[in-house]
Scaffold this motif. Structure first.
Motif, mmCIF file in Angstrom:
data_model
loop_
_atom_site.group_PDB
_atom_site.id
_atom_site.type_symbol
_atom_site.label_atom_id
_atom_site.label_comp_id
_atom_site.label_asym_id
_atom_site.label_seq_id
_atom_site.Cartn_x
_atom_site.Cartn_y
_atom_site.Cartn_z
ATOM 1 N N ASP A 1 -29.262 -8.658 35.212
ATOM 2 C CA ASP A 1 -29.560 -8.627 33.776
ATOM 3 C C ASP A 1 -28.224 -9.701 32.866
ATOM 4 O OD1 ASP A 1 -27.246 -7.389 33.559
ATOM 5 O OD2 ASP A 1 -28.250 -5.369 33.225
ATOM 6 N N PHE A 2 -28.339 -9.714 31.620
ATOM 7 C CA PHE A 2 -27.493 -10.653 30.870
ATOM 8 C C PHE A 2 -25.780 -10.200 30.938
ATOM 9 C CE2 PHE A 2 -31.371 -12.248 29.471
ATOM 10 C CZ PHE A 2 -31.381 -13.636 29.621
ATOM 11 N N ASN B 1 -33.360 -6.440 29.936
ATOM 12 C CA ASN B 1 -32.522 -7.668 29.607
ATOM 13 C C ASN B 1 -31.416 -7.337 28.465
ATOM 14 O OD1 ASN B 1 -34.135 -10.045 31.064
ATOM 15 N ND2 ASN B 1 -35.638 -8.907 29.989
ATOM 16 N N LEU C 1 -37.041 -14.983 29.201
ATOM 17 C CA LEU C 1 -35.679 -14.239 29.579
ATOM 18 C C LEU C 1 -35.470 -14.396 31.120
ATOM 19 C CD1 LEU C 1 -36.228 -11.117 27.556
ATOM 20 C CD2 LEU C 1 -34.646 -13.167 26.987
ATOM 21 N N THR D 1 -33.928 -15.645 34.098
ATOM 22 C CA THR D 1 -32.810 -16.781 34.338
ATOM 23 C C THR D 1 -33.016 -17.357 35.715
ATOM 24 O OG1 THR D 1 -31.438 -15.007 35.392
ATOM 25 C CG2 THR D 1 -31.075 -15.505 32.943
ATOM 26 N N PHE E 1 -21.030 -18.088 29.745
ATOM 27 C CA PHE E 1 -21.917 -17.872 30.747
ATOM 28 C C PHE E 1 -21.147 -17.737 32.069
ATOM 29 C CE2 PHE E 1 -24.379 -21.238 27.985
ATOM 30 C CZ PHE E 1 -25.448 -20.548 27.659
ATOM 31 N N ASN F 1 -24.188 -13.449 35.118
ATOM 32 C CA ASN F 1 -25.389 -13.713 35.902
ATOM 33 C C ASN F 1 -25.543 -14.867 36.724
ATOM 34 O OD1 ASN F 1 -28.120 -14.600 36.086
ATOM 35 N ND2 ASN F 1 -28.982 -13.247 34.916
ATOM 36 N N LEU G 1 -27.854 -17.804 35.607
ATOM 37 C CA LEU G 1 -27.606 -18.268 34.457
ATOM 38 C C LEU G 1 -26.338 -19.214 34.547
ATOM 39 C CD1 LEU G 1 -28.316 -18.376 31.221
ATOM 40 C CD2 LEU G 1 -26.805 -16.493 31.017
ATOM 41 N N ALA H 1 -32.921 -16.063 25.073
ATOM 42 C CA ALA H 1 -31.738 -15.611 26.171
ATOM 43 C C ALA H 1 -30.524 -15.787 25.670
ATOM 44 C CB ALA H 1 -31.878 -16.513 27.275
ATOM 45 N N LEU I 1 -28.018 -12.385 25.674
ATOM 46 C CA LEU I 1 -26.754 -12.383 26.035
ATOM 47 C C LEU I 1 -25.723 -12.057 25.026
ATOM 48 C CD1 LEU I 1 -24.858 -13.170 28.048
ATOM 49 C CD2 LEU I 1 -24.840 -15.614 27.624
ATOM 50 N N ARG J 1 -23.133 -8.880 25.033
ATOM 51 C CA ARG J 1 -21.557 -8.814 24.924
ATOM 52 C C ARG J 1 -20.990 -8.510 23.658
ATOM 53 N NH1 ARG J 1 -20.941 -8.887 30.239
ATOM 54 N NH2 ARG J 1 -21.122 -10.838 31.414
#
Length: 449
Positions: free
Chosen positions: A32-33, A62, A115, A117, A294, A351, A354, A416, A420, A424
């Protein structure tokens, strides 16, 4: 995957072979992100369905966070359904009776999810190939190998031979080597690292999608081998403050051009770097401040990405410079796989699909734009004549730089990026005031499998 992988006859043969190997269940995973592995498992007789139709999964997968909070967005909520479909070409046996394969998210009609990746990495790699560039990538993974009592004490020396020859550690290494060979994981080397109870493994170069798959497979096999020996493996960017166990997930990459020539050797630039190779390095460095989310975007990442920690905290490149964000490894007798560049800032909370896709996209953009290779920093950045920019590691700044990046949206797509950022930003809002020691303890095994 190739179309033949989806043919009923092929899947029947695959199922027969797995049954002959003692497999009873098949598990498929996505990352997942937040960088966490999620998955579903089916009996072996449902292999065909897992490949062709997929297993249902809420879109909320996600936006799960490191503490399992769900960071809903305008597009990802309680309504809807995705399908988790595994890649049968990557199936391998990972434990007695258990086979694993990487998965991808599709919509219910079979079209790719924005989504997905793994699909993003495949697309970015294909775009490079369309311009004549073939890519090889391989990762170095660090982790802490912790006894069942959770202690980081006991005999251990940085890079020490004795550190990996204790009874439990020796059993772990033997188990890992055996399982890697059985699963087809290209395990190149193993050694004790600088932190107490810290180990590093190096994975051999392969195509980008398989390289990211190998990161997940390695985490899985490391976890199983550790468990069998009464140990636990932590892939947290900061497994322990006291033990100085800060884990990276460095990425090596190299390219050949349409004529089959390596772009990191045989050229007219420093250390044989060709123009395209210099442009690729320049592209990665140009986007690094805004793309850091990322690579190292978690609440623990900032405690690793610091000057003096050999984590690549300086925005520069240099030959074998471990303080540079991009360390260059020249084509010498000591590098049997040829020249490569290493992005050191990546950590295990990313990820991997990603992160590798962002790196390749940045490099490709640099080649497309014909960027010149920046001046090399061949000494420790602190001793360099001119000041060398230090990457800002604080999570809030990293995430907001990503949010402001038009290039990030162009690369990954708005859905995406939205997912993300939601994940975060929850970390920033919830944990930004927590101490490093508390964070290390709470999330020590979040990125373990």
């Amino acid at each position: 995957m190739d179309a033949t992988d989806l043919e009923p006859e092929h899947l029947e043969r695959r199922q027969h072979d797995l049954r002959a190997a003692g497999v009873e269940i098949v598990t498929g995973s996505v990352i997942d992100f937040a960088g966490v592995a999620r998955g579903k498992t089916v009996p072996l007789q449902r292999l065909s369905s897992f490949v062709t139709a997929g297993m249902g999964a809420s879109p909320s997968w996600n936006v799960f966070c490191i503490d399992d909070h769900i960071a809903f967005t305008e597009k990802v909520g309680v309504v809807g359904d995705l399908r988790l479909r595994i890649d049968p070409s990557a199936l391998c046996v990972v434990a007695p009776g258990v086979a694993w394969a990487p998965g991808e998210f599709t919509e219910q009609d079979g079209t790719a999810s924005p989504l997905n990746t793994r699909g993003l990495l495949r697309r970015v790699s294909a775009e490079l190939a369309a311009d004549g560039y073939q890519t090889l990538m391989g990762c170095e993974l660090e982790f802490a190998l912790i006894p069942a009592d959770g202690s980081f004490e006991g005999p251990w020396q940085a890079y020490g031979l004795g550190a990996v020859l204790g009874e439990a550690e020796r059993g772990f290494i033997r188990a890992l080597v055996a399982s890697a060979a059985a699963a087809g994981l290209p395990l190149d080397q193993i050694h004790a690292e600088y932190g107490r109870r810290q180990v590093e493994i190096s994975l051999g170069p392969t195509d980008p999608v398989r390289a990211a798959d190998n990161v997940v497979l390695a985490r899985l096999l490391v976890g199983r081998a550790a468990e069998a020996c009464g140990l636990r493996a932590s892939f947290s960017p900061l497994a322990s403050v006291e033990a100085n166990a800060a884990n990276g997930a460095h990425v090596h990459f190299s390219f050949t051009d349409s004529a089959g020539r390596p772009v990191f050797s045989g050229g007219d630039g420093p250390h044989g770097i060709a123009a395209a190779g210099g442009a690729a390095i320049a592209g990665v460095l140009r986007r690094l401040p805004e793309f850091l989310g990322f690579y190292a975007g978690s609440v623990l990442s900032s405690h690793r990405l610091l000057p003096g920690h050999w984590s690549g905290a300086h925005l520069c490149w240099g030959l074998e410079n471990r303080e540079a964000a991009v360390r260059f490894c020249a084509a010498t007798a000591g590098n049997p796989n040829g020249a490569s560049a290493e992005l050191k800032v990546v950590d295990p909370s990313a990820n991997p699909y990603l992160a590798l896709a962002a790196l390749l996209w940045s490099a490709h953009e640099g080649i497309h734009d014909g960027l010149g290779l920046p001046t090399e920093v061949g000494r420790p950045p602190s001793a360099h004549g001119a000041p060398v920019e230090v990457l800002v590691p604080e999570q809030a700044a990293v995430i907001e730089a990503l949010a402001a990046s038009a290039a990030a949206v162009t690369f990954a797509g708005p859905d995406a990026i939205e997912a993300l950022l939601a994940v975060r930003r929850h970390e920033v809002a919830t944990y930004s005031q927590a101490s490093a020691a508390d964070l290390a303890e709470r999330f020590r095994f979040t990125w373990s499998i």
